[in-house]
Scaffold this active site. Structure first.
Site, mmCIF file in Angstrom:
data_model
loop_
_atom_site.group_PDB
_atom_site.id
_atom_site.type_symbol
_atom_site.label_atom_id
_atom_site.label_comp_id
_atom_site.label_asym_id
_atom_site.label_seq_id
_atom_site.Cartn_x
_atom_site.Cartn_y
_atom_site.Cartn_z
ATOM 1 N N HIS A 31 34.496 45.305 28.198
ATOM 2 C CA HIS A 31 33.798 44.951 29.422
ATOM 3 C C HIS A 31 34.628 43.971 30.236
ATOM 4 O O HIS A 31 35.585 43.405 29.744
ATOM 5 C CB HIS A 31 32.426 44.332 29.109
ATOM 6 N N HIS A 71 45.672 41.699 37.250
ATOM 7 C CA HIS A 71 44.497 42.525 37.538
ATOM 8 C C HIS A 71 44.160 43.403 36.347
ATOM 9 O O HIS A 71 44.951 43.590 35.444
ATOM 10 C CB HIS A 71 44.715 43.389 38.789
ATOM 11 N N GLU A 92 29.857 42.112 31.878
ATOM 12 C CA GLU A 92 29.070 41.041 31.265
ATOM 13 C C GLU A 92 28.933 39.909 32.274
ATOM 14 O O GLU A 92 29.917 39.484 32.881
ATOM 15 C CB GLU A 92 29.766 40.511 30.010
ATOM 16 N N GLU A 100 41.548 46.227 40.098
ATOM 17 C CA GLU A 100 42.126 47.335 40.852
ATOM 18 C C GLU A 100 41.274 48.570 40.587
ATOM 19 O O GLU A 100 41.143 49.009 39.447
ATOM 20 C CB GLU A 100 43.556 47.594 40.389
#
Length: 146
Positions: free
Chosen positions: A93, A23, A141, A74
């Site tokens: 990003h 994550h 993005e 998360e």
């Protein structure tokens, strides 16, 4: 013997590895606004949410698939945080592949999402991309994947 990646020659991917991306964590000021963005506007699912009263924070995990198969995001909400976090110069990003970037951006804009880079081709050809911002100003993005 390991190989080193260079600009001219990428490293050979290992045949099998015990490692997997799990994550990416983002600190958010308003968890409900962030969940609205990622779940209702970006189409992710809330996979789990846990309050930690002793530490005064909440963790919410969102994604497009189960955590056992895919990397997720998360969202960390620290209860006492009153001011927006500074994103800093190191963050870039999150990238998400989408099938219809123009339609999605139209829906996001109608829902009040900031779109600092509207959809269009990359400068040097190739993919159609766009950049949107979540409620905390994190860039996401969008890359059109048909």
């Amino acid at each position: 013997m390991s190989q080193t990646a260079t600009a001219e020659k990428p490293a050979t991917a290992p045949q099998a590895t015990p490692f997997r991306m799990l994550h990416t964590m983002l600190r958010v000021l308003d968890l409900e606004k962030s969940l609205d963005f990622y779940v209702n506007k970006m189409g992710m699912r809330l996979l789990r949410r846990q309050d930690y009263p002793g530490g005064e924070f909440t963790l919410a995990f969102v994604g497009y698939g189960d955590e056992k198969d895919q990397a997720v995001i998360e969202l960390t909400h620290n209860w006492g945080q009153k001011e927006p976090y500074t994103i800093g110069s190191g963050y870039g990003h999150i990238a998400i592949g989408v099938p219809d970037i123009y339609g999605l951006c139209e829906r996001l804009q109608s829902a009040g999402v900031k779109i600092p880079r509207p959809p269009g081709p990359m400068k040097h050809g190739g993919s159609v991309i766009a950049f949107v911002e979540d409620p905390d100003g994190y860039k996401v993005e969008l890359i059109e994947k048909k």
